[in-house]
Design an enzyme around this catalytic site. Structure first.
Site, short mmCIF file in Angstrom:
data_model
loop_
_atom_site.label_atom_id
_atom_site.label_comp_id
_atom_site.label_asym_id
_atom_site.label_seq_id
_atom_site.Cartn_x
_atom_site.Cartn_y
_atom_site.Cartn_z
N GLU A 86 46.14 40.35 25.12
CA GLU A 86 47.47 39.89 24.74
C GLU A 86 47.42 39.12 23.44
OE1 GLU A 86 48.93 36.35 27.25
OE2 GLU A 86 47.72 37.48 28.69
N CYS A 118 47.42 39.16 31.60
CA CYS A 118 46.03 39.07 32.07
C CYS A 118 45.57 40.29 32.86
CB CYS A 118 45.85 37.81 32.92
SG CYS A 118 46.21 36.28 32.05
N HIS A 244 41.54 37.42 39.72
CA HIS A 244 41.88 36.86 38.42
C HIS A 244 41.82 35.34 38.52
CE1 HIS A 244 43.86 35.73 34.78
NE2 HIS A 244 44.95 35.32 35.39
#
Length: 423
Positions: A86, A118, A244
């Site tokens: 990103e 993400c 994550h």
């Protein structure tokens, strides 16, 4: 759960996680933050990007050691480069184009960039495994890189967990680390404004909404996985878990919330399960911080470096990736029965980083502020990188951003030879 088609998976993995760091405890105290939050954050250190490090340089530095382990014939088998980030540099040109050139990959290599906050790193990994599984060339490989160098939001609650770096994964048929369970995945996506970056400098973040969306997606994506694989039991089907990791405390909270939703599980059992199946995956993220598109891949690398395969088990790894906005996936890979805790060099590189006090960190952050997407001219400060590179990457070259002239980016290779210490 037999894999569909030919066997593909992760052959190798490497990372670049910076040359310097700041202690999160030091940052909390300097910013006047409530230090009682440290226990929930579970962060120790965070990587600090230098004013000559961008998403391209980090990606190249992550991939180069991996490529150095391939011979000339094997390099020619790489037919896909996909970069999840990103921290894109251009509205048209993918970061993968600069990376492709600097790594001198074959011109017969397909390349593109993936963006979904993400989640982009795991999205790139799953796209790559799907292409390699159906490639006409039996020895076809893909290079996947998850990388981000976020603009620091100083003084915010996000700052202590904002890291920088890149993780590179080689996908192919000669599986060394983990085999992809093709088709074994569940998804959850919906529109939510938990994080937005409408301009290169604006970061609009609702932390409470983001954490709620993360947990909601974990439950729903896992539920979708179970609908597709109804013989799945969360406690019994997965020997290892990788989530994550925006910060390790978020993983602990999400894991607890999912287990509570699945039944009456005692708190002690939940804590033991976290230690047994998730602890290894958060070791590196706790020392680096959130590297956004690369974070789930960093957690996977942490697992590979710290977990010994048990030949008596399936070795199944449950992987959950979340990207704000939002999109998420719960998928699974099988740890190679022959896999042992590796010596990837990441632990040594993390230990070799130079500690910065908060004053030095703020000075570096000031110098990095102008280095954002769309900047036409910038002079990279290579002086500190030259001093620190020899400690983290002795004898091995590192790529750094030298300058930007009229939107043209120029990179330079530091030779990694001893050039003095931090003064």
């Amino acid at each position: 759960m037999k894999p569909v088609g030919k066997t593909v998976g992760i052959e190798d993995i490497s990372a670049y996680l910076g040359l310097a760091y700041v202690e999160v405890d030091d940052l909390f105290r300097a910013r006047g933050m409530d230090t009682s939050r440290m226990a929930n954050l579970m962060m120790r250190r965070k990587t600090v990007a230098l004013p000559c490090e961008d998403v391209v340089s980090c990606a190249v530095n992550a991939a180069r050691p991996l490529l150095a382990r391939l011979d000339e014939r094997e390099l020619e088998t790489i037919e896909l480069l996909v970069v999840g980030t990103e921290s894109g540099l251009d509205l048209s040109k993918a970061t993968a184009t600069w990376i492709h050139e600097l790594l001198q990959l074959p011109r017969t290599c397909r390349l593109f960039e993936v963006k979904q906050a993400c989640y982009a790193g795991v999205a790139a990994l799953q796209l790559a495994t799907a292409q390699i599984a159906t490639a006409s060339r039996e020895d076809a490989r893909a290079l996947v890189i998850g990388c981000d160098v976020p603009r620091l939001i100083r003084g915010s609650t996000a700052e202590p967990s904002q890291g920088a770096g890149a993780v590179a994964v080689l996908v192919g048929p000669e599986v060394t680390l983990a085999t992809a369970e093709l088709g074994a995945a569940g998804y959850c996506s919906f529109d939510v404004s938990d994080v937005r970056r409408p301009t290169p400098v604006d970061h609009i973040w609702d932390p409470d909404l983001s954490l709620m969306s993360y947990v909601e997606c974990l439950k729903a994506a896992y539920g979708d996985y179970v609908r597709r694989r109804p013989d799945t039991d969360f406690l019994g089907s997965f020997d290892h878990l990788v989530f994550h990791t925006p910060f390790p405390g978020a993983v602990r909270g999400a894991h607890r919330s999912l287990l509570r939703s699945l039944g009456r599980i005692p708190p002690q059992q939940i804590a033991e399960d976290f230690g047994r199946r998730l602890e290894d995956s958060i070791r590196y993220p706790a020392q680096v911080g959130n590297i956004y598109a690369g974070t789930t891949l960093l957690a996977l690398l942490s697992l590979f470096d710290h977990t010994k395969a048990d030949p008596a088990s399936t070795g199944r790894i449950g992987i959950f990736s979340y990207g704000s906005g939002c999109s998420s996936e719960f998928c699974s890979y099988l740890l190679n029965p022959a896999a042992q805790p590796r010596s990837s060099g990441v632990a040594d590189a993390l230990a070799a980083r130079t500690r910065l006090d908060v004053a030095a960190y703020d000075e570096i952050a000031d110098a990095c502020d102008p280095l954002c997407a769309g900047v036409a001219d910038f002079e990279g400060d290579l002086s500190l990188a030259r001093k620190l590179a020899s400690a983290v990457s002795p004898g091995h070259p590192l790529t750094m951003l030298e300058r930007i002239d009229g939107h043209e980016r120029h990179y330079v290779q530091l030779d990694g030879q001893l050039d003095g210490g931090l003064s």
